[in-house]
Scaffold this active site. Structure first.
Site, PDB file in Angstrom:
ATOM      1  N   GLU A 136       0.637  -1.273   0.226  1.00  0.00           N
ATOM      2  CA  GLU A 136       0.112   0.425   0.114  1.00  0.00           C
ATOM      3  C   GLU A 136       0.734   1.566   0.080  1.00  0.00           C
ATOM      4  OE1 GLU A 136      -3.108   0.006  -0.133  1.00  0.00           O
ATOM      5  OE2 GLU A 136      -3.191  -2.250  -0.725  1.00  0.00           O
ATOM      6  N   SER A 406     -63.875 -13.693   1.568  1.00  0.00           N
ATOM      7  CA  SER A 406     -64.460 -12.926   1.720  1.00  0.00           C
ATOM      8  C   SER A 406     -64.351 -11.620   1.982  1.00  0.00           C
ATOM      9  CB  SER A 406     -66.126 -13.526   2.523  1.00  0.00           C
ATOM     10  OG  SER A 406     -66.895 -14.514   2.529  1.00  0.00           O
TER      11      SER A 406
END
Length: 780
Positions: A136, A406
């Site tokens: 890095e 229903s």
């Protein structure tokens, strides 16, 4: 002789005077000359600048634009940047999910770094540190915190497409980005990164920066920090890592997900070799040792840990919140590192009432029973209560597609009113003759010939079946009304478009709730009716604020204060008068359903129950209802499609346990709030409008009003077969009672049976088909 006057030659610049002919030849006119122009006013004459003056002015402008102004801005940012002392940067970034009051905690989102074990730099082996520097930042101990050459080199390598290109940021810059600034790609963020990195390099020691970096950087597999990474990939403490293992972890930093050894081993090997070669170039690894190093074995990815799981009912709320955050564009990185304060729409009182009602009603009942409760604010779409089950990591039954029974008749009422059929229109409730098969109501319930509103209250299936056939394209009209109210076109878990036969138009049985819908959708659709026909998209998340005070999402009432992804605007999908008439027709149902009217306030509701095939048992029971400020849907069923019975063995109907849960939830949520009126004022009683006398139909598909059968002559062949409906066949033939109940109430005398139709010669052998789930008829 005549002298030619054409003396001008091409190319001459001197104009010639005009000429005219005469007896003696051509004679030139006197040329008065050009007309004198007026004198010009005196003008300013710019003094002549030398070349040196122009160069000096250009250099001055370039110095001001490129050096002076940027230097001044950098100095201001550098002066204003505050760098915390080493070791004081917080790393715990847990997100908190609260109710709408902002104080009642519903769940927490512990970020992956919650398993991090910070370690001092002295515990990290020297060769592991050198591997990280090789990967890095090879000039870490000599650079001033940033690297201009590294940035230019990264740009060059990325343009050339080099696979082994190093990053353009130093370790200090990466730490500043992860700990302070975030990862947005803007020039402003990059400038802040460079300035803060430079200042941090002067205030922190290099070892402090490297230690903080190693404890915060992400290595993949949910491992934040070098200690967690050592355990995740090698199952050992960081102090025991070898050179090869340290190089593996260093190679992962660049792109952990894209270089995981389990799925991207060739790419990781390439990067791993580059790291080791860099260590040789840095003189931290001898060439001879480098040649002897081999790639080490790694552990498989660990199973996800559930220490972060909310196991109570709030776990389902957390799941819905996380889904909605992702849809709003809030990333996992923001969620895991932002210390977010997530305020939901959940009302603490309503949620407590729903949870208590659900757990209390099922307490002492058979263990296989499950329930779901959803409450939505009709005025905004905000979800006020949500219960998908007692196990927050189990199945969410509020999102389960089930038959509604229903409870779906409400959308038939909407469709009928939209087609101009009044609720006073009368329909026969006698059994329906479908090709010689009588479809009856449960327990032979009947009102004779009664209005739609009366049949709606009693939930008479035969009356609503006739209503469906009386409408223009009735099944599709009911489906359209349900979609307008809020039933989605696409429901997860339902193949094809919802409320269709795999894309084909729905069957007439749609009026009896045979199609799959989620409890969450029913609460939303009924909320549209409660809100005078205006649809609001339901939502869970109200506001999201980062730990540093920055608002990521705000869906408040003031449009000027809203931030982030907003919901679509509300839509007036159903005319207000039709929504009001429908709500008014639903007013008596809660009281009619075994006395479940709310305490001190009117309510509109509808029950529903579906049967389990031809077993005579029920499998789903519903209660859905609302006031102007809250719409609640309750479902009771099982996880494995088993019969639903009480502890005493009685069948469960919508007017039973679901209504108990619905009433307790609504009463608890609306306690200490003013009562509100529903729908239109009650009209003066009007006489029942009987259905128009039906003449024999010429439509062979009108099963309720068929054409008169032709009587065959004795000596002739049988007449053409009776009309029939083409319906998908059932798995096995049976002719049970209709499976959808009208809630058992006071018994009514059964109607007289209709006269039998004339006997016709026997048709060809019929096949048995299913017209309703559990109801079959023979088809010629």
């Amino acid at each position: 002789m005549i002298v030619s006057s054409f003396r001008s030659r091409r190319g001459r610049n001197t104009p010639q005077p005009p000429q005219y002919p005469s007896i003696a030849g051509w004679k030139e006119l006197d040329d008065p000359g050009p007309r004198p122009r007026p004198p010009r006013p005196p003008t300013y004459i710019r003094p002549h600048r030398t070349r040196g003056q122009r160069i000096r002015q250009l250099v001055l402008w370039l110095f001001t634009i490129l050096i002076a102004i940027p230097t001044l801005l950098i100095a201001l940012v550098y002066w204003s940047a505050e760098i915390p002392a080493a070791g004081t940067v917080p790393i715990n970034q847990t997100a908190t999910i609260t109710a709408a009051d902002g104080s009642t905690v519903l769940a927490k989102v512990v970020p992956p770094e919650g398993n991090r074990t910070p370690v001092p730099l002295s515990d990290v082996p020297e060769h592991v540190r050198e591997a990280v520097l090789s990967a890095e930042d090879r000039n870490f101990y000599s650079n001033p915190g940033f690297s201009a050459s590294g940035l230019l080199r990264a740009v060059r390598d990325n343009v050339l497409g080099r696979a082994n290109a190093g990053g353009g940021s130093t370790i200090t810059q990466q730490y500043v980005k992860n700990a302070f600034l975030g990862s947005e790609r803007t020039v402003s963020r990059k400038m802040h990164e460079l300035i803060i990195s430079s200042k941090m390099a002067k205030e922190w020691s290099k070892d402090d920066i490297l230690g903080a970096y190693l404890n915060t950087i992400y290595f993949g597999r949910g491992a934040y920090g070098i200690a967690a990474a050592a355990q995740a990939y090698f199952g050992k403490p960081v102090a025991e890592l070898t050179v090869a293992e340290g190089a593996v972890l260093a190679a992962l930093i660049r792109s952990p997900s894209a270089l995981d050894p389990q799925t991207r081993l060739p790419q990781l090997l390439q990067r791993w070799n580059w790291v080791l070669n860099g260590m040789v170039e840095m003189d931290t690894l001898a060439p001879g040792e480098r040649g002897a190093i081999v790639f080490p074995p790694t552990l498989p990815p660990p199973a996800p840990e559930d220490v972060n799981t909310t196991r109570g009912p709030e776990g389902h709320i957390k799941t819905q919140v996380l889904r909605e955050l992702a849809d709003a564009g809030i990333s996992d990185e923001e969620l895991n590192t932002g210390a977010l304060q997530i305020t939901t729409t959940i009302d603490a009182k309503a949620q407590q009432a729903a949870t208590a009602a659900a757990t209390g009603a099922l307490g002492g009942q058979p263990p296989e029973l499950r329930t779901a409760v959803t409450s939505i604010d009709p005025r905004s779409g905000a979800v006020r209560a949500y219960y998908g089950g007692a196990d927050g990591i189990g199945y969410d039954f509020a999102q389960a597609p089930v038959q509604t029974g229903s409870a779906f008749k409400t959308f038939a009422v909407l469709a009928a009113l939209q087609q101009g059929i009044p609720l006073s229109r009368a329909f026969d409730s006698a059994p329906v003759d479908v090709n010689g098969v009588l479809v009856r109501n449960v327990e032979n319930e009947s009102c004779g010939v009664c209005s739609v509103s009366e049949a709606f209250k009693r939930s008479l299936n035969t009356s609503f079946y006739r209503l469906t056939l009386a409408m223009h394209n009735g099944p599709q009209a009911i489906a359209d009304a349900a979609h307008q109210a809020g039933i989605p076109q696409d429901i997860p878990g339902v193949p094809g478009q919802s409320l269709t036969e795999m894309g084909a138009p729905p069957m007439p049985s749609i009026v009896l709730g045979t199609y799959l819908v989620r409890p969450f959708d029913m609460a939303s659709a009924y909320a549209t009716i409660a809100g005078a026909g205006r649809y609001h998209q339901p939502y869970f998340v109200q506001r999201v604020v980062r730990g540093d005070g920055r608002v990521l999402l705000d869906r408040g009432g003031d449009p000027g204060q809203r931030t982030g992804a907003q919901l679509p605007p509300s839509e007036q999908r159903i005319p207000q008068t039709i929504a009001a008439q429908t709500a008014t027709a639903m007013l008596p149902i809660a009281s009619y359903s075994n006395g479940h009217s709310l305490s001190g306030r009117p309510s509109a509701a509808k029950t529903g129950t579906t049967q389990l095939g031809d077993t005579g048992q029920n499998k789903d029971a519903w209660m859905v209802g609302f006031t102007p400020s809250l719409s609640t849907a309750v479902w009771v069923g099982t996880e494995s499609n088993l019969p639903i019975v009480t502890a005493g063995g009685g069948r469960i109907y919508g007017s039973g346990l679901p209504s108990d849960i619905w009433k307790q939830t609504m009463d608890g949520a609306l306690a200490d709030t003013p009562a509100e009126q529903i729908g239109a004022p009650a009209p003066n009683p009007s006489p029942v409008v009987p259905a128009a006398p039906q003449q024999p139909s010429r439509n062979p598909y009108d099963i309720l009003n068929p054409p008169p059968p032709q009587q065959p002559e004795p000596q002739q062949q049988p007449t053409q077969q009776q009309p029939f409906i083409v319906i998908p066949p059932a798995a096995e033939p049976y002719v049970p009672e209709p499976e959808y109940e009208s809630e058992p109430q006071a018994p009514a005398p059964p109607p007289a049976e209709a006269p039998a139709p004339p006997v016709a010669p026997p048709p060809p052998a019929p096949r048995v088909v299913e017209i309703l789930p559990g109801v079959t008829i023979p088809v010629p």
